[in-house]
Scaffold this active site. Structure first.
Site, PDB file in Angstrom:
ATOM      1  CE1 TYR A  29      -9.197  -2.831   0.414  1.00 34.41           C
ATOM      2  CE2 TYR A  29      -8.494  -0.726  -0.480  1.00 34.41           C
ATOM      3  CZ  TYR A  29      -8.207  -1.899   0.201  1.00 34.41           C
ATOM      4  OH  TYR A  29      -6.934  -2.131   0.678  1.00 34.41           O
TER       5      TYR A  29
ATOM      6  CG  HIS B 278      -5.161  -5.917  -0.679  1.00 34.01           C
ATOM      7  ND1 HIS B 278      -6.388  -5.927  -0.043  1.00 34.01           N
ATOM      8  CD2 HIS B 278      -5.261  -6.768  -1.728  1.00 34.01           C
ATOM      9  CE1 HIS B 278      -7.197  -6.751  -0.710  1.00 34.01           C
ATOM     10  NE2 HIS B 278      -6.541  -7.272  -1.741  1.00 34.01           N
TER      11      HIS B 278
ATOM     12  CG  ASN C 142      -3.627  -2.587   6.929  1.00 34.49           C
ATOM     13  OD1 ASN C 142      -3.479  -2.152   5.791  1.00 34.49           O
ATOM     14  ND2 ASN C 142      -4.701  -3.247   7.300  1.00 34.49           N
TER      15      ASN C 142
ATOM     16  CD  GLU D 281      -8.737  -8.635  -4.007  1.00 39.10           C
ATOM     17  OE1 GLU D 281      -7.615  -9.110  -3.730  1.00 39.10           O
ATOM     18  OE2 GLU D 281      -9.599  -8.377  -3.143  1.00 39.10           O
TER      19      GLU D 281
ATOM     20  CE  LYS E 110      -3.913  -2.223   2.357  1.00 40.78           C
ATOM     21  NZ  LYS E 110      -4.870  -2.130   3.507  1.00 40.78           N
TER      22      LYS E 110
HETATM   23  P1  DAT Z   1      -7.754  -6.894   5.069  1.00 41.23           P
HETATM   24  O1  DAT Z   1      -6.957  -5.785   4.457  1.00 41.23           O
HETATM   25  O2  DAT Z   1      -6.992  -7.575   6.175  1.00 41.23           O
HETATM   26  O3  DAT Z   1      -8.319  -7.864   4.066  1.00 41.23           O
HETATM   27  P2  DAT Z   1     -10.456  -5.825   5.281  1.00 41.23           P
HETATM   28  O4  DAT Z   1     -10.704  -6.381   3.936  1.00 41.23           O
HETATM   29  O5  DAT Z   1     -11.430  -6.159   6.365  1.00 41.23           O
HETATM   30  O6  DAT Z   1      -8.989  -6.203   5.808  1.00 41.23           O
HETATM   31  O7  DAT Z   1     -10.383  -4.237   5.210  1.00 41.23           O
HETATM   32  C1  DAT Z   1      -9.729  -3.612   4.127  1.00 41.23           C
HETATM   33  C2  DAT Z   1      -8.911  -2.460   4.652  1.00 41.23           C
HETATM   34  O8  DAT Z   1      -9.777  -1.479   5.211  1.00 41.23           O
HETATM   35  C3  DAT Z   1      -7.963  -2.826   5.800  1.00 41.23           C
HETATM   36  O9  DAT Z   1      -6.739  -3.323   5.337  1.00 41.23           O
HETATM   37  C4  DAT Z   1      -7.798  -1.507   6.498  1.00 41.23           C
HETATM   38  C5  DAT Z   1      -9.167  -0.860   6.332  1.00 41.23           C
HETATM   39  N1  DAT Z   1     -10.005  -1.097   7.512  1.00 41.23           N
HETATM   40  C6  DAT Z   1     -10.582  -2.258   7.885  1.00 41.23           C
HETATM   41  N2  DAT Z   1     -11.276  -2.125   9.021  1.00 41.23           N
HETATM   42  C7  DAT Z   1     -11.146  -0.825   9.380  1.00 41.23           C
HETATM   43  C8  DAT Z   1     -11.623  -0.022  10.453  1.00 41.23           C
HETATM   44  N3  DAT Z   1     -12.405  -0.541  11.402  1.00 41.23           N
HETATM   45  N4  DAT Z   1     -11.268   1.283  10.488  1.00 41.23           N
HETATM   46  C9  DAT Z   1     -10.493   1.833   9.525  1.00 41.23           C
HETATM   47  N5  DAT Z   1     -10.003   1.136   8.477  1.00 41.23           N
HETATM   48  C10 DAT Z   1     -10.333  -0.164   8.398  1.00 41.23           C
HETATM   49 MG    MG Z   2      -9.799  -7.682   2.659  1.00 41.09          MG
END
Ligand code: DAT
Ligand code: MG
Length: 148
Positions: free
Chosen positions: A49, A115, A112, A126, A9
């Site tokens: 997303y 991805h 974080n 994707e 990212k």
């Molecule tokens: P991942 O990236 O582990 O697949 P995800 O698909 O649930 O996680 O979410 C996508 C991204 O969105 C994640 O990397 C960071 C952001 N995100 C997820 N939960 C969040 C939250 N509660 N507050 C802010 N950003 C969040």
């Molecule tokens: Mg995800």
């Protein structure tokens, strides 16, 4: 053979973590099949997303992922989807164990570092969103005769 979509990212690119992250998947024994440094257009970010579009953080997420270049990759190998998720660590870096990428390099959930696709279906979707067929390179990795 299974493939997954991984992406360093914008925070990871800015913090010079591309090499470190690529290195972990190379050393693990997975095969890099495609990679590119790119800026994500807003429409692609929203599509990528899409599953989160009703979540309160969606706007922030799209702003963040389009805020600077990302390093998009296709990796291949046995169980690469689930194993890459383990190597990434939990979504929220505070829950990510040391030794995982997020556990070692990230602090907050918004930023974080990496991805990774979470299922076969999302990996296929994707990869299709980010790569044209000719950008995925078929080649034999001779080391597989020794390591897998
Ligand atoms: P991942 O990236 O582990 O697949 P995800 O698909 O649930 O996680 O979410 C996508 C991204 O969105 C994640 O990397 C960071 C952001 N995100 C997820 N939960 C969040 C939250 N509660 N507050 C802010 N950003 C969040
Ligand atoms: Mg995800």
């Amino acid at each position: 053979m299974e493939q997954t979509f991984l992406m360093v990212k914008p925070d990871g690119v800015q913090r010079n973590l591309i090499g470190e992250i690529v290195s972990r998947f190379e050393k693990k024994g997975f095969q890099l099949k495609g990679a590119k440094l790119m800026s994500i257009p807003t429409e692609l970010a929203e599509e990528h997303y899409g599953e989160h579009k009703e979540r309160p953080f969606f706007g922030e997420l799209v702003d963040f992922i389009t805020s600077g270049p990302v390093f998009a990759m296709v990796w291949e190998g046995e169980n690469v989807i689930a194993t890459a998720r383990q190597m990434m660590g939990a979504t929220n870096p505070k829950d990510a164990v040391p030794g995982s990428i997020r556990g070692d390099f990230a602090v907050t959930v918004g930023k974080n570092v990496i991805h990774g696709s979470d299922s076969k279906e999302s990996a296929e979707r994707e990869i299709g969103l980010f790569f044209k067929e000719e950008q995925i390179v078929e080649y034999k990795k001779l080391i597989n005769d020794w390591s897998n």
